[in-house]
Design an enzyme around this catalytic site. Sequence first.
Site, short mmCIF file in Angstrom:
data_model
loop_
_atom_site.label_atom_id
_atom_site.label_comp_id
_atom_site.label_asym_id
_atom_site.label_seq_id
_atom_site.Cartn_x
_atom_site.Cartn_y
_atom_site.Cartn_z
N LYS A 53 65.53 1.13 67.52
CA LYS A 53 66.88 1.66 67.29
C LYS A 53 67.82 0.49 66.99
O LYS A 53 67.77 -0.54 67.69
CB LYS A 53 67.34 2.42 68.53
CG LYS A 53 68.70 3.12 68.37
CD LYS A 53 69.08 3.91 69.63
CE LYS A 53 70.36 4.70 69.44
NZ LYS A 53 70.74 5.48 70.63
N SER A 104 71.08 10.93 74.30
CA SER A 104 70.75 10.39 72.97
C SER A 104 69.28 10.11 72.73
O SER A 104 68.89 9.80 71.61
CB SER A 104 71.55 9.10 72.72
OG SER A 104 72.88 9.40 72.40
N SER A 164 72.09 10.34 69.70
CA SER A 164 72.31 9.34 68.69
C SER A 164 71.03 8.68 68.16
O SER A 164 71.07 8.10 67.08
CB SER A 164 73.22 8.23 69.24
OG SER A 164 72.58 7.51 70.28
#
Lengths: 95, 491
Positions: free
Chosen positions: B78, B182, B158
């Site tokens: 990420k 997330s 997210s």
Amino acid sequence: MSLEPATVRRIAKLARIRVEDDEIAPLQTQLNAMLDYVAQLGGVDITGVEPLSGGAQMAMRLREDTMCDGAIAEQILANAPDRAGEFFAVPKVIE
Amino acid sequence: MSLTHLSIKDAAAALAARKISAVELTQAHNNAIAALNPRLNAYITTTPEPALAQAQAADARIAQGNAGPLTGIPLAIKDLFCTAGVRTTAASKMLDPFIPPYESTVTAQLLAAGAVFLGKANLDEFAMGSSNMSSAYGPVENPWKRAGSDAKLVPGGSSGGSAAALAARLCLGATGTDTGGSIRQPAAFTGTTGIKPTYGRCSRYGVVAFASSLDQAGPMARSVEDCAILLGAMAGFDAKDSTSAQRPVPDFQASLARGVRGLRIGIPAEYSVAGMSDEISRLWQKGIGWLREQGAEIIDVSLPHTHYGLPAYYIVASAEASSNLARYDGVRFGARVGGEDLIDMYERTRAAGFGAEVKRRIMIGTYVLSAGYYDAYYLRAQKVRNLILRDFTQVFDKVDALLTPSAPTAAFGFGEQMNDPITMYLNDVFTVPASLAGVPAMSVPAGLNAQGLPLGLQIIAKHFDEEMVFTVAAALERAAAFSHLPTVRAA
């Protein structure tokens, strides 16, 4: 409680975010919607409840007050938008 | 089986047996990314050449007989984790350009375990969002489609890029971060598996901060076992993170086969919220049935302050974000927009660098911390947070784990739920309470809805009992036998 345009401007100033005139009204609507939403917390009985500030279920850890890292000025400055020697450079602050 | 469809466990076994090479495995993923990423936008930055170099090193390490648990395993990282020498954006224009001179602890541990990094996965800007629509580098397309429709759906957020890359077979595993859901909500939206560990289990050092008392890194993968393997490498004490837990890392994989016989599974009444779809309700009932059939005792429980989780979360998280994001001022790193004076430079830099959602949260956070409003908003929210923690502490005296849905709906379309911020926030209604309490929670894919989209169930356990989460998740995974594939995927 509802935010006035002047309050939106004051918050933006505190947050150091430039806001143009035509952004005030939509921001006012959106921020008020968020405040209306969180207002339901007013209905919770919090008498005698301590605030929970951290996520960790532990006391803050302390370490020896000794230098454990450093002498890496070039690494620290590597991403600076502007520099002067070993310093970050900013616009003139004092006339 | 195609190299991109392997589990981490099977890939590691094939690598160890020299049936495949790490270079082959990485090249297969590089090819898949080259073919599909222009469409899906799951990666902001791809690093095919460094990945191949890491794969060559992995092959050498395997040949020497000193492979680690992840040697040669290709991962998506990420783009909130700092990676030394590789651009890190947090999906914000504010950090363009930013090339970290250091490596986050979590990614450093993954590299030490031998992992190969394919690139940096897309996300909502500064991890604030539930759709990946707020990325300054464009939205991510969910590889899943509604039956008979080609409409683009969001992968959740997210950690939407990590989830989409996993589902489309553009990596074998991924890192995510979870502040209010997330990891779990995008896992649910993409038929993948992800765990938010206990707060403090994985180091926050080198992870771009959003809300520091809530942020927690965790693994995402295509099986519970792969998550256990990844978490074993990611977790552990780190002196560089002041809230890192000084606890040994258990053998998470050993917990998978324990079974749920005799375990007490709590079903919290408050998670049956108004407006929850029948499909989600039915899936939840199905999950309850699976655990009961495997010998678990099902107990109805109450977490009375659940309803206040979201509003408390949005005050606490926004307040912490306003403080954390004060560092983006155009002085030390990132973009700068010139101004008449220093203050003007700050204001213009931040106006140009932050997107709309990030600005809203900074401003709300600034307001709730400002003189005269602190007690009414921030202090009250912290007290409510304590009540939510108390709910969990009390319920874990009665049960070993909780079972809930992961999200109130399946993946929604681009542009849907965008009318006002509150609608988007409701995506996290089931995930936020565990974040506020700091307890571990995991989403596993449990079935499809009538339109053919994946749905997830969430397992929550007490602090530092990820092993219990894995035990129950593995039991659900065995019963659900989820083997569906998304429409868009690598061969």
